[in-house]
Scaffold this motif. Structure first.
Motif, PDB file in Angstrom:
ATOM      1  N   GLY A  81       6.755  -2.348  -3.546  1.00  0.00           N
ATOM      2  CA  GLY A  81       7.723  -2.240  -4.638  1.00  0.00           C
ATOM      3  C   GLY A  81       7.902  -3.544  -5.386  1.00  0.00           C
ATOM      4  N   TYR A  82       7.932  -4.663  -4.675  1.00  0.00           N
ATOM      5  CA  TYR A  82       8.095  -5.971  -5.320  1.00  0.00           C
ATOM      6  C   TYR A  82       6.924  -6.240  -6.264  1.00  0.00           C
ATOM      7  CZ  TYR A  82       8.202 -11.041  -5.858  1.00  0.00           C
ATOM      8  OH  TYR A  82       8.201 -12.318  -6.383  1.00  0.00           O
ATOM      9  N   ALA A  83       5.685  -5.989  -5.777  1.00  0.00           N
ATOM     10  CA  ALA A  83       4.510  -6.233  -6.622  1.00  0.00           C
ATOM     11  C   ALA A  83       4.543  -5.370  -7.879  1.00  0.00           C
ATOM     12  CB  ALA A  83       3.238  -5.961  -5.822  1.00  0.00           C
ATOM     13  N   LEU A  84       4.994  -4.120  -7.750  1.00  0.00           N
ATOM     14  CA  LEU A  84       5.070  -3.237  -8.917  1.00  0.00           C
ATOM     15  C   LEU A  84       6.144  -3.703  -9.891  1.00  0.00           C
ATOM     16  CD1 LEU A  84       4.665   0.220  -7.119  1.00  0.00           C
ATOM     17  CD2 LEU A  84       2.987  -0.930  -8.579  1.00  0.00           C
ATOM     18  N   HIS A  85       7.324  -4.062  -9.386  1.00  0.00           N
ATOM     19  CA  HIS A  85       8.400  -4.518 -10.261  1.00  0.00           C
ATOM     20  C   HIS A  85       8.039  -5.824 -10.967  1.00  0.00           C
ATOM     21  CE1 HIS A  85      11.348  -1.463  -9.461  1.00  0.00           C
ATOM     22  NE2 HIS A  85      11.310  -1.664  -8.137  1.00  0.00           N
ATOM     23  N   GLU A  86       7.293  -6.690 -10.290  1.00  0.00           N
ATOM     24  CA  GLU A  86       6.927  -7.994 -10.870  1.00  0.00           C
ATOM     25  C   GLU A  86       5.675  -7.897 -11.740  1.00  0.00           C
ATOM     26  OE1 GLU A  86       8.333 -11.322 -10.518  1.00  0.00           O
ATOM     27  OE2 GLU A  86      10.030 -10.024 -10.049  1.00  0.00           O
ATOM     28  N   GLY A  87       5.050  -6.743 -11.774  1.00  0.00           N
ATOM     29  CA  GLY A  87       3.833  -6.611 -12.569  1.00  0.00           C
ATOM     30  C   GLY A  87       2.648  -7.334 -11.976  1.00  0.00           C
ATOM     31  N   LEU A  88       2.668  -7.570 -10.659  1.00  0.00           N
ATOM     32  CA  LEU A  88       1.562  -8.268 -10.008  1.00  0.00           C
ATOM     33  C   LEU A  88       0.363  -7.348  -9.795  1.00  0.00           C
ATOM     34  CD1 LEU A  88       3.613 -10.217  -7.289  1.00  0.00           C
ATOM     35  CD2 LEU A  88       2.880 -11.022  -9.536  1.00  0.00           C
ATOM     36  N   ALA A  89       0.592  -6.059  -9.795  1.00  0.00           N
ATOM     37  CA  ALA A  89      -0.483  -5.079  -9.648  1.00  0.00           C
ATOM     38  C   ALA A  89       0.005  -3.752 -10.193  1.00  0.00           C
ATOM     39  CB  ALA A  89      -0.887  -4.935  -8.178  1.00  0.00           C
ATOM     40  N   ALA A  90      -0.931  -2.983 -10.725  1.00  0.00           N
ATOM     41  CA  ALA A  90      -0.623  -1.619 -11.150  1.00  0.00           C
ATOM     42  C   ALA A  90      -0.691  -0.704  -9.933  1.00  0.00           C
ATOM     43  CB  ALA A  90      -1.622  -1.170 -12.207  1.00  0.00           C
ATOM     44  N   PRO A  91      -0.034   0.463  -9.958  1.00  0.00           N
ATOM     45  CA  PRO A  91      -0.043   1.352  -8.783  1.00  0.00           C
ATOM     46  C   PRO A  91      -1.440   1.659  -8.274  1.00  0.00           C
ATOM     47  CG  PRO A  91       1.572   2.127 -10.369  1.00  0.00           C
ATOM     48  CD  PRO A  91       0.827   1.003 -11.040  1.00  0.00           C
ATOM     49  N   GLU A  92      -2.390   1.885  -9.181  1.00  0.00           N
ATOM     50  CA  GLU A  92      -3.744   2.234  -8.751  1.00  0.00           C
ATOM     51  C   GLU A  92      -4.519   1.031  -8.204  1.00  0.00           C
ATOM     52  OE1 GLU A  92      -3.716   1.559 -13.235  1.00  0.00           O
ATOM     53  OE2 GLU A  92      -2.478   2.572 -11.716  1.00  0.00           O
ATOM     54  N   GLN A  93      -3.918  -0.162  -8.266  1.00  0.00           N
ATOM     55  CA  GLN A  93      -4.573  -1.359  -7.728  1.00  0.00           C
ATOM     56  C   GLN A  93      -4.053  -1.730  -6.334  1.00  0.00           C
ATOM     57  OE1 GLN A  93      -3.551  -3.961 -11.093  1.00  0.00           O
ATOM     58  NE2 GLN A  93      -5.749  -4.148 -11.538  1.00  0.00           N
ATOM     59  N   ILE A  94      -3.212  -0.878  -5.771  1.00  0.00           N
ATOM     60  CA  ILE A  94      -2.611  -1.178  -4.474  1.00  0.00           C
ATOM     61  C   ILE A  94      -3.165  -0.215  -3.421  1.00  0.00           C
ATOM     62  CG2 ILE A  94      -0.475  -1.330  -3.154  1.00  0.00           C
ATOM     63  CD1 ILE A  94       0.982  -1.962  -5.740  1.00  0.00           C
ATOM     64  N   LEU A  95      -3.644  -0.773  -2.306  1.00  0.00           N
ATOM     65  CA  LEU A  95      -4.217  -0.002  -1.211  1.00  0.00           C
ATOM     66  C   LEU A  95      -3.509  -0.365   0.090  1.00  0.00           C
ATOM     67  CD1 LEU A  95      -6.474   1.807   0.075  1.00  0.00           C
ATOM     68  CD2 LEU A  95      -7.855  -0.291   0.256  1.00  0.00           C
ATOM     69  N   LEU A  96      -3.013   0.657   0.798  1.00  0.00           N
ATOM     70  CA  LEU A  96      -2.411   0.461   2.111  1.00  0.00           C
ATOM     71  C   LEU A  96      -3.268   1.168   3.148  1.00  0.00           C
ATOM     72  CD1 LEU A  96       0.233   1.149  -0.045  1.00  0.00           C
ATOM     73  CD2 LEU A  96       1.350   0.104   1.929  1.00  0.00           C
ATOM     74  N   LEU A  97      -3.659   0.441   4.203  1.00  0.00           N
ATOM     75  CA  LEU A  97      -4.514   0.979   5.251  1.00  0.00           C
ATOM     76  C   LEU A  97      -3.774   0.959   6.585  1.00  0.00           C
ATOM     77  CD1 LEU A  97      -7.870  -0.764   4.281  1.00  0.00           C
ATOM     78  CD2 LEU A  97      -7.291   1.650   3.990  1.00  0.00           C
ATOM     79  N   ALA A  98      -3.884   2.052   7.328  1.00  0.00           N
ATOM     80  CA  ALA A  98      -3.185   2.176   8.606  1.00  0.00           C
ATOM     81  C   ALA A  98      -4.175   2.563   9.693  1.00  0.00           C
ATOM     82  CB  ALA A  98      -2.076   3.211   8.515  1.00  0.00           C
ATOM     83  N   PHE A  99      -3.766   2.334  10.936  1.00  0.00           N
ATOM     84  CA  PHE A  99      -4.633   2.584  12.086  1.00  0.00           C
ATOM     85  C   PHE A  99      -4.771   4.075  12.364  1.00  0.00           C
ATOM     86  CE2 PHE A  99      -5.310   2.821  16.749  1.00  0.00           C
ATOM     87  CZ  PHE A  99      -6.500   2.129  16.813  1.00  0.00           C
ATOM     88  N   ASN A 100      -3.687   4.840  12.171  1.00  0.00           N
ATOM     89  CA  ASN A 100      -3.759   6.275  12.434  1.00  0.00           C
ATOM     90  C   ASN A 100      -3.129   7.067  11.293  1.00  0.00           C
ATOM     91  OD1 ASN A 100      -0.825   6.533  12.955  1.00  0.00           O
ATOM     92  ND2 ASN A 100      -1.293   5.374  14.809  1.00  0.00           N
ATOM     93  N   ARG A 101      -3.383   8.357  11.305  1.00  0.00           N
ATOM     94  CA  ARG A 101      -2.957   9.210  10.198  1.00  0.00           C
ATOM     95  C   ARG A 101      -1.447   9.301  10.091  1.00  0.00           C
ATOM     96  NH1 ARG A 101      -5.758  14.929  10.058  1.00  0.00           N
ATOM     97  NH2 ARG A 101      -7.545  13.519   9.825  1.00  0.00           N
ATOM     98  N   ALA A 102      -0.746   9.349  11.235  1.00  0.00           N
ATOM     99  CA  ALA A 102       0.713   9.468  11.192  1.00  0.00           C
ATOM    100  C   ALA A 102       1.335   8.286  10.462  1.00  0.00           C
ATOM    101  CB  ALA A 102       1.260   9.577  12.618  1.00  0.00           C
ATOM    102  N   THR A 103       0.850   7.075  10.764  1.00  0.00           N
ATOM    103  CA  THR A 103       1.387   5.880  10.101  1.00  0.00           C
ATOM    104  C   THR A 103       1.049   5.883   8.621  1.00  0.00           C
ATOM    105  OG1 THR A 103       1.127   4.635  12.163  1.00  0.00           O
ATOM    106  CG2 THR A 103       1.431   3.363  10.151  1.00  0.00           C
ATOM    107  N   ALA A 104      -0.179   6.252   8.275  1.00  0.00           N
ATOM    108  CA  ALA A 104      -0.577   6.285   6.864  1.00  0.00           C
ATOM    109  C   ALA A 104       0.284   7.283   6.089  1.00  0.00           C
ATOM    110  CB  ALA A 104      -2.054   6.661   6.741  1.00  0.00           C
ATOM    111  N   ASP A 105       0.532   8.453   6.679  1.00  0.00           N
ATOM    112  CA  ASP A 105       1.369   9.451   6.009  1.00  0.00           C
ATOM    113  C   ASP A 105       2.809   8.957   5.872  1.00  0.00           C
ATOM    114  OD1 ASP A 105      -0.843  11.066   5.861  1.00  0.00           O
ATOM    115  OD2 ASP A 105      -0.279  12.344   7.564  1.00  0.00           O
ATOM    116  N   GLU A 106       3.325   8.303   6.928  1.00  0.00           N
ATOM    117  CA  GLU A 106       4.700   7.804   6.878  1.00  0.00           C
ATOM    118  C   GLU A 106       4.862   6.746   5.785  1.00  0.00           C
ATOM    119  OE1 GLU A 106       7.941   5.303   9.564  1.00  0.00           O
ATOM    120  OE2 GLU A 106       5.949   5.715  10.360  1.00  0.00           O
ATOM    121  N   VAL A 107       3.914   5.819   5.708  1.00  0.00           N
ATOM    122  CA  VAL A 107       3.993   4.765   4.693  1.00  0.00           C
ATOM    123  C   VAL A 107       3.937   5.374   3.300  1.00  0.00           C
ATOM    124  CG1 VAL A 107       2.822   2.757   3.724  1.00  0.00           C
ATOM    125  CG2 VAL A 107       3.034   2.989   6.196  1.00  0.00           C
TER     126      VAL A 107
END
Length: 943
Positions: free
Chosen positions: A214-240
C-alpha cells in the motif's frame, strides 16, 4: 674487535688440532681472554657515552650556533605564487566537489528513499573529482568517495523516514488492525536494493507485506501491475492477496497486484517464455500430500521386480546398511541394554557394543552365518593382569575367531580409547600362542567397504557359505521401513535438483565425505538413488510432465536468459527461511533483470526454519548479505501474540543454538499470568483423559462467563502433536461436547506454523525415537547434496518446538510422562522456566550428570537407587538414603500391546524398544526389549 674474532677462530682451530688435555687448556685460556675483551669493550662504551653526554650538555649550546645549517632564504614573490597556486587548487577541488554532489543529487530525484546500491551506480556514472596533491581524506574528511556518499545518503534517508512517519501517519495507523510499529514502518519505507526483514513469531510479517504494498502504491513507487508477492504455500498466497484487496480497496486497480506461490509463478514464467504452459506431474500435486514419496516407493518396487542387481542392492541396503555407523573416532551413545552390555541392538536381538559391530552382526544374520557374540575364549586367560578374554565374534562352523578393531587407515585407535593398541597386540599374540585362528577387520576396512567381502571370503575358505536372505524373520531390530527410505531418497532428490548438482558434483561430495564417514554405505546410497532418479525422469518425460524443482529451475533459466521479461519493480517474498537454492536463484534473476534492479524485500524468521525435509536451506537467511548485492537487514522484534514471559522463555530456548540470528522479542500482549504449564503422567495413555478433563473445566468456566474469548464467540484451543498419529481419538467427541463455547482443532507442529490460538496444548512431549524431539535421524547421506549441517544437537527439532510454544496468545500447556519426559522439557525445568506438575506420581528431578533425563527410582541387587531415565545412554546412579524419607515414586505399570503386535515390531508404548518373544511363569508372551529400562508393555503371544 675484528682482531678478537680472528683470534677466537684461531684458538678453536688449534684446539681441535691438538685434542685431549691440551685442547681443554687452550679452551680455558680462550674463555678468560674473551671475558677480558668483553670487559674492555664495556669500558670503551662507557667512555664514549661519557664524552657524548658532556658534549650534549656543554657543547651543544655553543656549537649549534656555529655549525647548524641555515634554511635557505625564500624569495617572497616565489612563495606568494606557491601559496596562490595551492589556494587555486583547493578552490578548484571544492567547486568540482560541489558540482559533483549536485550532479549526484540531481540524479536521485527528490523526496524518495535512496537505495544503498545507488552509491556504486552513481560513482560509475559520475566519477568523483581528484585533488591535485591531496588524498580524498585530506581534502574531504572521509576515507573514500563511497563513504562520503553513504554517509550523506544515510542522513537523507533518516530524514526521509522521519518525514514519511508524519506524512503517512494515518495510513500506517489504519492499514492493518493494529497500528504499525516503528520497525514495520521502517520496513515499509526502506527501499534498498535487497532488504531482509528478520521477524519474530507473531510480529506481523504479513501485515508488513500488505502495508509495504500500500505504501508503494500511495507513493507512486510502483504501479499495481509492477508489484509481485511470492509465498511458500497457496494458503499464504491467497491470504496475502485477499488482505491486499480488502485493506487497499481504495487504491485504483489494486486487483492487478499479483500474489502467487513460487510454483504458480514459475509455471507462468515458463508458459510466457516458451509459449506452452507445462503440466505438473500428478504425483507432486500439493492437493495430494505424500504422493511423491509413494511414487518413489512404486519406482523401487518396479526396479526390484525388473532388475535383480537393483533388488539385491536394495535389500542389502535396507537390512544391513540402512543405519549409519557415524564418523570414525566419535563416541557412540548407547541405545539399548542387555546382559550387562550397553550398546546397540542387532537384528538377532542381542546388544553389541558399537554400531560397527551391529553392521557386521546384521550381515551375518541375514546371510545365515552362525555366530556367537563375546563368548568366552576356549582357553583360560584370567590372571593378575588380564581378565578372561571374550572375542567379538566366534564362528563355530568355521572354528574361527573374529576381532573387529577400532583402527583407522594408519592403525591408530580413537583418542578416547586408552591403552587400546596394547590390547590389540595382546589378542594377536594370544591367538598365535594358542594356535587358534583369528580373522581381523578394522573400522577403516568397514567404512571403505573392504571388511565385509574379506570376511565373506574367509568364511568360504573355511567351509562356510553365506546365503543372503532379506526375508529372514527378525527377532530383534527390524529393517528400516521401506517408506522411510523412500522418503529419504525423495528429500535427497529435492536437494540435488534444487542445488543444480551433477553426477560429478555428487561424486566429489562422496569422495570428501568418505574420508571420515561410512564411504561404503554412501556409495551404495548414491548408486540406488541414481537408478531411482533415472526412472523418475523417465516417467516425467513419458507424461510430458515437470516437477516442482524443474519448474523453479526452468523459470529461473528463462528469466536469466531474457526469454522472460519481468514487468516487476517491487518483489516481496514471505516465509523466506523456507526458501531453497532454486527459489533464491529465481528471486535473484528477477531482481537483477532491470537497471536499476527491482526492489526485493523478503520476510522470514530463521527461528522458524522447519522445512529442511522439503528442500529448504536455513543458510539463505544467515548468508543473505553474501547472496544479494547491497543487502540490508532489518528486524521486527515486537510480537502481537505471546505474553512477555512466553516470549522470553521461547527466545532463550531457541537461541541456545548459537547459529540462530540474535534478537530480543517484546510484546504488546499485557497478560502476566503463568503462560506455560507442564503435566507429567505415569503412563502416556493417561494424557488424553486429563486433556478431556481440562477442556470440560474450561468449557464450564466459559458457560459461567469467567473465561471469555479474545475475539469472536468461541475460545480457541489448538491441540498440537509432533506426528499425525498424536491426534486424540476422542477429538470429534470433544468438538461435539464443547463446541458451543470452545473451538478445538488438532494440528501437527509443522502444520501449525502461521496459525495461533488462545490456548495451545502440546501432546506427548516425550523422549524417544518418535518423541519430541524426534530422534528419527536425518540420513547422513543427505549431506552429499546439502550444505554443511547445523552441528547443534536437534537444531531443527528445537526450532519446531519453538514454533509449537509460540502459537499461544494466552497459555501453552505441555503433556509428558514421568518416566520419559522430553529433553526439551527437562532443559526448561532445569532452568526453572517450568515445573512439571506430577498428576499421578511424584515431582521430577533432572539428572545432575547429563541434564537431559530425570531421576527414577529403581531396584538393583544392592537395593533401591535413583537412576537416569536415559539409561543406557546415561549411567548416573545415586543410592537412596535409607535413613531419609523417600517419596513413593510410581513404578511403571504393565501396559497391554495392541492385538496386532508381533515380534520384531517397534514397541508402540515406549517407541524405543522392539517387541520380542519372552517366557514367563505363565508361559510364552510378547514383551518389550526395554523391559529392564522401565517399559512393561506385554501381550499374548497368540496376538
Amino acid at each position: 674487535m675484528i682482531e678478537g674474532i680472528l683470534a677466537w677462530q684461531a684458538i678453536i682451530f688449534v684446539s681441535i688440532a691438538l685434542g685431549g688435555r691440551k685442547r681443554g687448556w687452550i679452551v680455558g685460556f680462550w674463555v678468560v681472554w674473551t671475558l677480558l675483551q668483553v670487559f674492555a669493550l664495556w669500558l670503551s662504551v662507557i667512555q664514549f657515552g661519557t664524552i657524548w653526554l658532556a658534549w650534549s650538555i656543554f657543547g651543544s649550546k655553543t656549537s649549534s650556533a656555529v655549525s647548524a645549517p641555515q634554511p635557505p632564504k625564500l624569495d617572497p614573490a616565489v612563495e606568494a605564487e606557491r601559496l596562490a597556486k595551492q589556494k587555486r587548487e583547493d578552490d578548484e577541488f571544492q567547486e568540482a566537489h560541489r558540482q559533483w554532489i549536485g550532479r549526484v543529487s540531481g540524479a536521485l530525484g527528490a523526496g524518495r528513499w535512496i537505495p544503498n546500491g545507488s552509491v556504486g551506480r552513481l560513482l560509475a556514472k559520475y566519477p568523483a573529482p581528484k585533488h591535485a596533491r591531496k588524498t580524498w581524506k585530506q581534502a574531504v574528511g572521509e576515507s573514500t568517495p563511497e563513504e562520503t556518499l553513504r554517509l550523506q545518503f544515510y542522513k537523507l534517508n533518516a530524514q526521509h523516514l522521519a518525514r514519511q512517519k508524519i506524512a503517512r501517519k494515518d495510513f500506517f495507523a489504519t492499514v492493518e488492525k493494529n497500528p504499525l510499529t516503528d520497525e514495520q514502518i521502517h520496513a515499509c519505507v526502506c527501499m534498498d536494493d535487497a532488504v531482509m526483514v528478520v521477524a519474530a513469531a507473531g510480529s506481523g510479517k504479513t501485515s508488513t507485506m500488505v502495508a509495504k504494498t500500500g505504501y508503494a502504491l500511495h507513493e507512486g513507487l510502483a504501479a499495481p501491475e509492477q508489484i509481485l508477492l511470492l509465498a511458500f504455500n497457496r494458503a499464504t498466497a491467497d491470504e496475502v492477496g485477499q488482505r491486499i484487496a480488502e485493506q487497499l480497496k481504495g487504491v485504483p486497480q489494486v486487483e492487478k497486484v499479483r500474489s502467487n506461490t513460487f510454483h504458480a509463478f514459475g509455471i507462468d514464467v515458463i508458459a510466457k517464455a516458451t509459449g506452452k504452459k507445462p503440466s505438473l506431474a500428478p504425483w507432486v500435486d500439493p492437493s495430494n500430500p505424500g504422493a511423491d514419496v509413494r511414487e518413489v516407493g512404486d519406482i523401487i518396487r518396479m526396479l526390484s521386480e525388473q532388475d535383480k542387481t537393483f533388488k539385491r542392492d536394495w535389500d542389502l541396503f535396507r537390512t544391513v546398511y540402512a543405519r549409519d555407523v557415524g564418523k570414525w573416532g566419535q563416541p557412540d551413545e548407547p541405545e539399548a541394554y542387555a546382559n550387562g552390555v550397553r550398546g546397540f541392538r542387532t537384528a538377532r536381538g542381542e546388544v553389541v557394543k558399537s554400531k560397527e559391530e551391529r553392521t557386521i552382526a546384521d550381515w551375518l544374520f541375514y546371510n545365515g552365518v552362525s555366530y556367537e557374540y563375546e563368548r568366552p575364549y576356549e582357553h583360560e586367560t584370567a590372571d593378575h593382569q588380564y581378565r578372561q578374554y571374550f572375542p567379538d565374534f566366534y564362528y563355530p562352523d568355521a572354528k574361527l575367531y573374529h576381532e573387529h578393531f577400532a583402527l583407522n587407515e594408519k592403525g591408530q585407535a580413537p583418542k578416547h580409547f586408552q591403552d587400546y593398541l596394547s590390547g590389540v597386540r595382546w589378542k594377536r599374540q594370544l591367538h598365535a600362542r594358542m594356535g587358534t585362528a583369528l580373522f581381523e577387520t578394522t573400522s577403516h576396512g568397514l567404512l571403505t567397504g573392504d571388511a565385509i567381502p574379506a570376511l565373506e571370503q574367509a568364511l568360504i575358505e573355511r567351509g562356510v557359505q553365506p546365503a543372503f536372505d532379506p526375508s529372514k524373520e527378525v527377532t530383534g531390530l527390524p529393517p528400516v521401513h521401506e517408506q522411510d527410505l523412500a522418503r529419504s531418497f525423495r528429500v535427497f532428490q529435492q536437494h540435488v535438483k534444487n542445488n543444480g548438482l551433477t553426477h560429478q558434483d555428487l561424486l566429489a561430495a562422496l569422495q570428501a565425505q568418505s574420508k571420515d564417514g561410512f564411504g561404503a554405505r554412501l556409495r551404495m546410497y548414491l548408486s540406488i538413488y541414481e537408478r531411482i532418479a533415472a526412472e523418475w525422469e523417465k516417467r516425467l518425460q513419458r507424461g510430458n510432465f515437470i516437477d516442482f524443482e524443474d519448474m523453479l529451475i526452468l523459470a529461473a533459466g528463462h528469466v536469466e536468459s531474457g526469454a522472460y521479461k519481468s514487468p516487476y519493480t517491487l518483489i516481496l517474498a514471505d516465509e523466506f527461511q523456507d526458501s531453497s537454492r532454486a527459489r533464491i536463484r529465481l528471486l535473484k534473476a528477477l531482481s537483477n533483470q532491470s537497471d536499476p534492479p527491482a526492489h526485493l524485500c523478503v520476510v522470514g524468521d530463521d527461528w522458524q526454519g522447519i522445512n529442511r525435509f522439503a528442500g529448504s536451506d536455513i543458510t539463505v537467511m544467515t548468508e543473505f548479505e553474501k547472496t544479494f548485492d547491497n543487502a540490508t537487514r532489518l528486524s521486527l522484534s515486537t510480537t502481537f501474540r505471546c505474553p512477555q514471559d512466553l516470549c522470553d522463555v521461547s527466545s532463550q530456548f531457541v537461541q541456545a543454538n548459537p547459529a540462530q540470528i540474535k534478537k530480543k522479542v517484546k510484546t504488546t500482549n499485557p497478560l502476566t499470568k503463568t503462560p506455560m504449564l507442564a503435566y507429567g503422567f505415569a503412563n502416556q495413555d493417561s494424557i488424553a483423559g486429563y486433556v478431556e478433563k481440562q477442556l470440560g473445566h474450561m468449557h464450564q468456566l466459559a458457560v459461567e462467563g469467567k473465561v471469555t474469548p479474545a475475539k469472536g464467540s468461541h475460545i480457541t484451543v489448538m491441540l498440537l502433536g509432533r506426528y499425525r498419529d498424536d491426534k486424540p481419538t476422542a477429538l470429534e467427541s470433544w468438538q461435539r461436547r464443547f463446541g458451543d463455547k470452545l473451538k478445538i482443532e488438532f494440528r501437527t507442529a509443522h502444520g501449525s506454523k502461521g496459525l495461533e490460538a488462545e490456548y495451545v496444548f502440546v501432546l506427548n512431549v516425550v523422549e524417544g525415537t518418535r518423541g519430541f524431539p524426534s530422534q528419527i535421524q536425518d540420513d547422513p547421506a543427505l549431506q552429499l547434496a546439502m550444505p554443511a549441517p547445523d552441528p547443534f544437537p536437534f537444531a531443527e527439532e528445537r526450532r519446531l518446538f519453538y514454533v509449537a510454544m509460540t502459537r499461544a496468545r494466552k497459555q501453552v500447556r505441555l503433556y509428558t510422562t514421568l518416566g520419559q519426559p522430553s529433553r526439551f522439557l527437562v532443559e526448561l525445568a532445569k532452568k526453572e522456566h517450568i515445573r512439571i506438575e506430577p498428576i499421578d506420581g511424584e515431582a521430577l528431578e533432572p539428572c545432575p550428570e547429563c541434564g537431559r533425563g530425570v531421576l527414577q527410582l529403581r531396584s538393583g541387587p544392592y537395593g533401591d537407587f535413583h537412576g537416569c531415565s536415559r539409561f543406557p545412554a546415561c549411567t548416573f546412579k545415586r543410592k537412596v538414603d535409607q535413613g531419609a524419607a523417600t517419596p513413593a515414586q510410581p513404578r511403571t505399570r504393565a501396559q497391554r500391546l495392541p492385538a496386532n503386535s508381533k515380534a520384531g515390531d517397534q514397541c508402540p508404548v515406549c517407541r524405543r524398544g522392539v517387541i520380542q518373544s519372552r517366557t514367563g511363569r505363565n508361559g510364552p508372551f510378547l514383551g518389550c526389549s526395554r523391559f529392564r529400562e522401565g517399559c512393561k508393555a506385554t501381550g499374548n503371544l497368540s496376538s
